[in-house]
Design an enzyme around this catalytic site. Structure first.
Site, PDB file in Angstrom:
ATOM      1  N   LYS A   1       1.136  -1.403   0.489  1.00 40.00           N
ATOM      2  CA  LYS A   1      -0.367  -0.067   0.253  1.00 40.00           C
ATOM      3  C   LYS A   1       0.952   1.159   0.158  1.00 40.00           C
ATOM      4  O   LYS A   1       0.281   1.959  -1.124  1.00 40.00           O
ATOM      5  CB  LYS A   1      -0.981  -0.312   1.514  1.00 40.00           C
ATOM      6  CG  LYS A   1      -0.489  -0.148   2.952  1.00 40.00           C
ATOM      7  CD  LYS A   1      -0.404  -1.391   2.868  1.00 40.00           C
ATOM      8  CE  LYS A   1       0.487  -1.326   4.314  1.00 40.00           C
ATOM      9  NZ  LYS A   1       0.215  -2.506   5.034  1.00 40.00           N
TER      10      LYS A   1
ATOM     11  N   GLY B   1      -5.461  -6.702   4.769  1.00 49.05           N
ATOM     12  CA  GLY B   1      -5.691  -7.685   4.220  1.00 49.05           C
ATOM     13  C   GLY B   1      -6.228  -8.852   3.591  1.00 49.05           C
ATOM     14  O   GLY B   1      -6.457  -8.740   2.279  1.00 49.05           O
TER      15      GLY B   1
ATOM     16  N   GLU C   1       4.376  -2.775  10.980  1.00 46.71           N
ATOM     17  CA  GLU C   1       5.048  -2.781  10.180  1.00 46.71           C
ATOM     18  C   GLU C   1       6.278  -3.041  10.476  1.00 46.71           C
ATOM     19  O   GLU C   1       6.842  -3.141  12.087  1.00 46.71           O
ATOM     20  CB  GLU C   1       5.023  -1.479   9.279  1.00 46.71           C
ATOM     21  CG  GLU C   1       3.868  -1.289   8.468  1.00 46.71           C
ATOM     22  CD  GLU C   1       3.019  -2.596   7.541  1.00 46.71           C
ATOM     23  OE1 GLU C   1       4.538  -2.226   6.471  1.00 46.71           O
ATOM     24  OE2 GLU C   1       2.193  -2.912   7.599  1.00 46.71           O
TER      25      GLU C   1
ATOM     26  N   ASP D   1       0.553   3.801   7.578  1.00 50.94           N
ATOM     27  CA  ASP D   1      -0.435   2.987   7.151  1.00 50.94           C
ATOM     28  C   ASP D   1      -1.309   3.191   7.227  1.00 50.94           C
ATOM     29  O   ASP D   1      -2.456   2.485   5.444  1.00 50.94           O
ATOM     30  CB  ASP D   1       0.068   1.140   7.789  1.00 50.94           C
ATOM     31  CG  ASP D   1      -0.513   0.372   7.882  1.00 50.94           C
ATOM     32  OD1 ASP D   1       0.445   0.327   6.588  1.00 50.94           O
ATOM     33  OD2 ASP D   1      -1.523  -0.524   7.874  1.00 50.94           O
TER      34      ASP D   1
ATOM     35  N   LYS E   1      -3.937   3.132   3.033  1.00 46.79           N
ATOM     36  CA  LYS E   1      -4.760   2.552   2.811  1.00 46.79           C
ATOM     37  C   LYS E   1      -6.495   3.918   2.558  1.00 46.79           C
ATOM     38  O   LYS E   1      -6.840   3.192   1.926  1.00 46.79           O
ATOM     39  CB  LYS E   1      -4.983   1.791   4.430  1.00 46.79           C
ATOM     40  CG  LYS E   1      -4.485   0.571   4.388  1.00 46.79           C
ATOM     41  CD  LYS E   1      -4.152  -0.304   5.511  1.00 46.79           C
ATOM     42  CE  LYS E   1      -3.250  -0.984   5.541  1.00 46.79           C
ATOM     43  NZ  LYS E   1      -2.763  -1.479   6.459  1.00 46.79           N
TER      44      LYS E   1
END
Ligand code: NDP
Ligand code: HSE
Length: 443
Positions: free
Chosen positions: A118, A147, A203, A214, A218
């Site tokens: 991503k 996921g 991560e 993160d 997304k």
């Protein structure tokens, strides 16, 4: 000139050569499934998916499954040479480089690509999608958002005939785990984070999780799909969870809320607002019931109404499930000579700045406990056009040190107005401290 996709390698039943870039949390599970479920995958794809190599940084390091499930001879440190002899490339190494160059190389050679990356897509997606479209190969990325949860395909394909209005997502398992442990067990942030890292959700650098990068990646991907508009990670307003305290979690409960890190993409009359921040979610909202490292994405569309997608958003096997789903689709497309969905950015809506977001707020503050103070604070809100929904005094009427804690919930207000209001309230002599300012979402 548009290159022709490379033909499948051999004849009946057909073999497609698969290169796997990365053998970490996700890659090791993808490799295992490719070997152990080879017959089912062949039947579903229409060709045998032959793992021809696995690129890693250090091929000499002992690894689970290598030498038992996956032949050690498949490991290589030469990712470029591996890509050059593949029909399908799975990129699960992460990071911007060399992932980007390897994907470009694969596409240029006519291979389809499946990626879980991503960070790369949110930063350089348009360049990669354009290259894949021009080469008429697939660039599939279901695993990149939440996921195992099928969310990319539903938003892009199933809702292609609808108008999506809003997407609210818990899309980072690590931070949901941390906030949930703080809420349900009273753990502090660092202990809960250490657990999430040990469980393989975080991560490599957990800053990406706790600071919201993160989730912002997304959010950019989801907003791009939902609103047919290119949104990159640097257009996402972002705030992580490091400022969330145990007291915030307790105060949230007193007003019937839980604290969640949300990725929000909204279509407004002015454009698209995309943001990531901790938020108070009403306890009755479906997102409030998302515990542990689970993810959920709540989508509101004109025709479909509310939709909820829920499942495991991180971890090796769940993420490998999404990767393999994309791989089977890419194999089928390749065998039929076709290509999966093209990325659509036709709407090209303006992406709004952070201070244009409109939402409700809860402000906690400590004030002098004397007559007229509440009216003074309320007056500042009124002067800035911020309307109060509820006020609660959270200490007794006569506190020992002459202060009182106020919890003010506002009606919807613009982020810029709220920021100016908070600054003005903070400047009042009767206000000792602004303890927290949290947005309220999902109302
Ligand atoms: P890991 O760090 O566990 O694994 C990365 C793998 O890639 C390692 O095998 C590493 O090699 C290899 N690698 C890294 N850089 C290079 C390089 N320059 N050359 C060759 N090999 C390299 O990552 P994850 O499996 O956790 O994540 C992979 C991707 O999937 C990331 O994009 C991540 O954001 C995404 N993702 C991860 C999820 C998760 O739950 N972990 C969930 C959803 C998406 P070596 O082993 O030798 O170091
Ligand atoms: N670190 C990510 C998370 C992995 O915690 O959700 C899945 O993208």
């Amino acid at each position: 000139m548009t290159p022709e996709p490379a033909a499948p390698t051999t004849g009946d039943p057909g073999v497609l050569r698969v290169a796997l870039l990365g053998y970490g949390v996700v890659g090791s599970q993808v490799a295992r499934a490719l070997v152990e479920n080879a017959d089912d995958l062949a039947a579903r794809s229409g060709a045998r998916l032959e793992l021809v190599g696995v690129a890693v940084r250090d091929a000499s390091r002992p690894r689970d499954g290598v030498g038992t499930v996956v032949p050690a001879s498949l490991l290589t440190e030469d990712a470029e040479a591996l890509v050059d002899r593949a029909d399908l490339v799975i990129e699960v190494m992460g990071g911007l480089e060399p992932a980007r160059s390897l994907i470009r190389r694969a596409i240029a050679a006519g291979a389809s690509v499946v990626t879980a990356n991503k960070a790369l897509l949110a930063a350089q997606g348009p360049e990669l999608f354009e290259a894949a479209d021009a080469a008429r190969v697939d660039l599939a990325f279901e695993a990149a958002v939440a996921g195992a949860i099928p969310i990319v395909r539903p938003v892009r394909e199933s809702l292609a005939g609808d108008q999506v209005r809003r997407v609210l997502g818990i899309v980072n398992g690590t931070t949901n785990y941390v906030l949930d442990q703080m809420t349900t067990l009273g753990l502090d942030l660092s202990d809960a984070l250490a657990e999430a890292q040990a469980l393989g959700f975080a991560e490599a650098d957990p800053t990406a999780d706790v600071e919201g990068y993160d989730a912002a990646a997304k959010a950019a991907i989801l907003a791009s799909l939902a609103f047919h508009t290119r949104v990159s990670i640097d257009q996402v307003a972002r705030e992580g969870i490091t400022g969330v305290t145990a007291a915030d979690v307790v105060a949230a409960a007193t007003t019937g809320h839980v604290v969640k890190l949300l990725a929000i993409a909204e279509r407004t009359a002015e454009g698209v607002s995309v943001r990531v921040h901790p938020a108070l979610v009403p306890a009755a909202h479906p997102l409030a019931a998302v515990h542990g490292a689970f993810n959920a994405v709540f989508v509101e569309a004109d025709g479909a109404g509310p939709l909820m997608f829920y499942g495991q958003g991180a971890g090796g096997r769940p993420t490998a499930s999404a990767v393999l789903g994309d791989l089977v689709s890419a194999a089928r497309d390749r065998l039929s000579g076709g290509k999966g969905s093209y990325e659509s950015a036709y709407a090209s809506l303006p992406v709004l700045p952070a201070d244009a977001a409109v939402t409700r707020y809860q402000v906690r503050l400590v004030v002098a406990d004397r007559p007229g103070v509440l009216a003074q604070v309320a007056g500042v809100l009124a002067d800035h056009g911020v309307s109060i929904d509820a006020v609660r005094q959270t200490t007794g009427e006569e506190s020992a040190d002459g202060t009182a804690s106020l919890l003010i919930t506002t009606h919807a207000a613009r982020e810029a107005s709220l920021a100016a209001t908070v600054a003005a309230v903070d400047g009042l002599g009767s206000v000792h401290e602004i303890t927290s300012v949290l947005r309220v979402e999902g109302v």
